[in-house]
Design a protein around this motif. Structure first.
Motif, PDB file in Angstrom:
ATOM      1  N   SER A 192       0.852  -1.191   0.000  1.00 34.09           N
ATOM      2  CA  SER A 192       0.000   0.000   0.000  1.00 34.09           C
ATOM      3  C   SER A 192       0.888   1.242   0.000  1.00 34.09           C
ATOM      4  O   SER A 192       1.813   1.346   0.808  1.00 34.09           O
ATOM      5  N   TYR A 193       0.594   2.183  -0.896  1.00 34.51           N
ATOM      6  CA  TYR A 193       1.472   3.350  -1.032  1.00 34.51           C
ATOM      7  C   TYR A 193       0.686   4.656  -1.064  1.00 34.51           C
ATOM      8  O   TYR A 193      -0.528   4.682  -1.315  1.00 34.51           O
ATOM      9  N   VAL A 194       1.399   5.740  -0.826  1.00 39.98           N
ATOM     10  CA  VAL A 194       0.879   7.089  -1.048  1.00 39.98           C
ATOM     11  C   VAL A 194       1.843   7.809  -1.983  1.00 39.98           C
ATOM     12  O   VAL A 194       3.065   7.627  -1.885  1.00 39.98           O
TER      13      VAL A 194
ATOM     14  N   THR B 211       4.984  11.423 -11.118  1.00 41.33           N
ATOM     15  CA  THR B 211       3.820  10.748 -10.547  1.00 41.33           C
ATOM     16  C   THR B 211       3.468   9.505 -11.351  1.00 41.33           C
ATOM     17  O   THR B 211       3.154   8.453 -10.785  1.00 41.33           O
ATOM     18  N   GLN B 212       3.531   9.604 -12.664  1.00 39.62           N
ATOM     19  CA  GLN B 212       3.190   8.467 -13.517  1.00 39.62           C
ATOM     20  C   GLN B 212       4.239   7.364 -13.466  1.00 39.62           C
ATOM     21  O   GLN B 212       3.922   6.206 -13.150  1.00 39.62           O
ATOM     22  N   PHE B 213       5.486   7.704 -13.770  1.00 42.40           N
ATOM     23  CA  PHE B 213       6.501   6.675 -13.960  1.00 42.40           C
ATOM     24  C   PHE B 213       7.066   6.142 -12.647  1.00 42.40           C
ATOM     25  O   PHE B 213       7.576   5.010 -12.608  1.00 42.40           O
ATOM     26  N   GLY B 214       6.997   6.943 -11.575  1.00 36.05           N
ATOM     27  CA  GLY B 214       7.442   6.438 -10.285  1.00 36.05           C
ATOM     28  C   GLY B 214       6.663   5.210  -9.868  1.00 36.05           C
ATOM     29  O   GLY B 214       7.201   4.301  -9.227  1.00 36.05           O
ATOM     30  N   VAL B 215       5.392   5.156 -10.251  1.00 35.87           N
ATOM     31  CA  VAL B 215       4.542   4.004  -9.942  1.00 35.87           C
ATOM     32  C   VAL B 215       4.597   2.965 -11.063  1.00 35.87           C
ATOM     33  O   VAL B 215       4.785   1.763 -10.811  1.00 35.87           O
ATOM     34  N   GLU B 216       4.449   3.408 -12.311  1.00 34.20           N
ATOM     35  CA  GLU B 216       4.402   2.466 -13.436  1.00 34.20           C
ATOM     36  C   GLU B 216       5.650   1.595 -13.518  1.00 34.20           C
ATOM     37  O   GLU B 216       5.575   0.384 -13.743  1.00 34.20           O
ATOM     38  N   ASP B 217       6.816   2.213 -13.351  1.00 31.38           N
ATOM     39  CA  ASP B 217       8.054   1.449 -13.489  1.00 31.38           C
ATOM     40  C   ASP B 217       8.278   0.520 -12.299  1.00 31.38           C
ATOM     41  O   ASP B 217       8.841  -0.569 -12.451  1.00 31.38           O
ATOM     42  N   ALA B 218       7.836   0.941 -11.112  1.00 29.93           N
ATOM     43  CA  ALA B 218       7.900   0.047  -9.959  1.00 29.93           C
ATOM     44  C   ALA B 218       6.972  -1.146 -10.180  1.00 29.93           C
ATOM     45  O   ALA B 218       7.336  -2.303  -9.902  1.00 29.93           O
TER      46      ALA B 218
ATOM     47  N   MET C 231      -2.282   0.017   6.872  1.00 30.48           N
ATOM     48  CA  MET C 231      -1.163   0.949   6.998  1.00 30.48           C
ATOM     49  C   MET C 231      -0.547   1.280   5.637  1.00 30.48           C
ATOM     50  O   MET C 231      -0.406   0.408   4.769  1.00 30.48           O
ATOM     51  N   VAL C 232      -0.202   2.544   5.433  1.00 30.96           N
ATOM     52  CA  VAL C 232       0.575   2.930   4.251  1.00 30.96           C
ATOM     53  C   VAL C 232       1.989   2.387   4.423  1.00 30.96           C
ATOM     54  O   VAL C 232       2.652   2.687   5.426  1.00 30.96           O
ATOM     55  N   GLU C 233       2.427   1.586   3.461  1.00 29.53           N
ATOM     56  CA  GLU C 233       3.702   0.872   3.608  1.00 29.53           C
ATOM     57  C   GLU C 233       4.828   1.454   2.755  1.00 29.53           C
ATOM     58  O   GLU C 233       5.964   0.988   2.835  1.00 29.53           O
ATOM     59  N   LEU C 234       4.514   2.442   1.936  1.00 27.93           N
ATOM     60  CA  LEU C 234       5.494   3.025   1.019  1.00 27.93           C
ATOM     61  C   LEU C 234       5.113   4.468   0.735  1.00 27.93           C
ATOM     62  O   LEU C 234       3.946   4.753   0.469  1.00 27.93           O
ATOM     63  N   VAL C 235       6.096   5.373   0.789  1.00 27.25           N
ATOM     64  CA  VAL C 235       5.876   6.784   0.472  1.00 27.25           C
ATOM     65  C   VAL C 235       6.704   7.145  -0.757  1.00 27.25           C
ATOM     66  O   VAL C 235       7.926   6.957  -0.771  1.00 27.25           O
ATOM     67  N   ILE C 236       6.028   7.650  -1.784  1.00 31.37           N
ATOM     68  CA  ILE C 236       6.696   8.120  -2.993  1.00 31.37           C
ATOM     69  C   ILE C 236       6.412   9.612  -3.115  1.00 31.37           C
ATOM     70  O   ILE C 236       5.247  10.025  -3.076  1.00 31.37           O
ATOM     71  N   ALA C 237       7.439  10.425  -3.264  1.00 30.85           N
ATOM     72  CA  ALA C 237       7.266  11.876  -3.336  1.00 30.85           C
ATOM     73  C   ALA C 237       7.929  12.428  -4.587  1.00 30.85           C
ATOM     74  O   ALA C 237       9.000  11.967  -4.985  1.00 30.85           O
TER      75      ALA C 237
END
Length: 358
Positions: free
Chosen positions: A176-178, A193-200, A254-260
């Motif tokens: 679970s991430y934010v 915002t797009q590629f930080g999630v897509e590539d992961a 719980m949020v388990e990952l923070v991407i900023a």
């Protein structure tokens, strides 16, 4: 008569000093034809503060007079400052535009420069190729902004595959991430915002793992944006505090990952996490990823409370801007002696690199 002349001279000096004070900033060096006017979208951005320090040092080393203006996140203020600098005889305009999402704002600045026959260098915040290329004395210094998102996504994917069970605090087999987004309509923010999630997600899929799951099912956008467009630590901290009041290990969500999108928003999230007992010695760990590799972020990575970031080369960007400004003022080739990756005839990109402190 002498007393009157002395009084008039004193008044002139007072008004001159006042005019300088209104614009703010610093200056140094000398160059024929007026000083280089440098316009910042805000003095409050941590990464840009490092660019400003490096740029000022570079101008001074080159003996070029300059003046910094703080737009204070207002495009109206910045445009008025540009008009004032032109009236005051600036030799070149260097612009970190406030409203990066507005082609109208970019066009207005290009028109002001063109009408005054002044060189113009945009930097850091992306602007339209078509508009910049319409003026032969204009250029842009930035990054291949999609790469920051791609590199961040790859970094996240690699970390999760190496630490999946430890990150899965909820024990449900997914992460679970934010996502904290710096600004709507900003091309860098959109790409990160797009590629930080897509590539992961791509890395996870390749290993047979489920895609990342945004913590709030009701949020169709799958990000939280800084409403002020300031990419601020305060906004990241406020959002994270609100999340932690509702989402927890006890509730199994719980949020388990923070991407900023940048380090400051990530650092704000870390402050909230640490207040709740996470990312401190003896506490459980929530991985946090940012972009910029600011000194503050490096310190957090060194003490183990932040996971990684993508370095945006502040000194490299500053030196490229200063060299291009000098080239344009001197009538030399726009990109002569500039280090970076040229893109067409209108821009140079400063490369990114991953930073995990190792």
């Amino acid at each position: 008569m002498k007393k009157i002349l002395a009084l008039l001279l004193a008044l002139v000096m007072v008004f001159s000093l006042a005019a300088c004070g209104e614009a703010g900033g610093e200056s140094g060096g000398n160059n024929e034809g007026g000083e280089v006017a440098v316009f910042w979208y805000t003095f409050g951005d941590t990464y840009l503060s490092s660019v400003r320090a490096a740029m000022n040092a570079s101008f001074e080393a080159a003996g070029v007079a300059y003046h910094d203006y703080d737009g204070n996140t207002s495009q109206t203020t910045q445009t008025e400052q540009i008009q004032t600098a032109i009236t005051n005889g600036a030799s070149c305009l260097v612009v970190n535009i406030v409203d990066a999402s507005s082609d109208d704002a970019t066009q207005a600045i290009v028109d002001l420069a063109k009408n005054a026959d002044l060189p113009l260098v945009f930097f850091n915040r992306s602007v339209s190729e078509e508009i910049v290329s319409s003026y032969e004395k204009a250029a842009y210094v930035g990054t291949d902004y999609t790469m920051a998102g791609h590199m961040q996504g790859a970094m996240i994917g690699e970390y999760l595959l190496a630490n999946y069970d430890a990150v899965d605090l909820n024990g449900d087999g997914e992460i679970s991430y934010v996502m904290f987004k710096g600004q709507e309509g900003n091309m860098e923010a959109d790409a990160r915002t797009q590629f930080g999630v897509e590539d992961a997600d791509a890395a996870l899929a390749g290993a047979g793992k489920p895609a990342l799951k945004f913590y709030d099912d009701a949020n169709a956008s799958k990000y939280l944006v800084d409403q002020n467009g300031a990419w601020s630590a305060a906004q990241g901290q406020e959002y994270m505090q609100t999340i932690l009041a509702q989402y927890s290990e006890a509730n199994g969500n719980m949020v388990e990952l923070v991407i900023a999108n940048n380090d400051d928003m990530g650092l704000g999230a870390i402050a909230a996490l640490q207040a709740a007992g996470y990312n401190v010695e003896g506490g459980k760990y929530i991985p946090v990823f940012g972009v910029d590799a600011t000194d503050a972020a490096k310190e957090k990575i060194a003490d183990g409370s932040m996971t990684g970031t993508i370095k945006q080369d502040a000194e490299g960007m500053a030196n490229a801007v200063v060299q291009i400004a000098q080239n344009l003022v001197a009538g030399a080739g726009t990109f002569d002696n500039v280090n970076g990756d040229l893109e067409g005839t209108w821009r140079v990109n400063i490369p990114y690199s991953a930073y995990t402190g190792e």
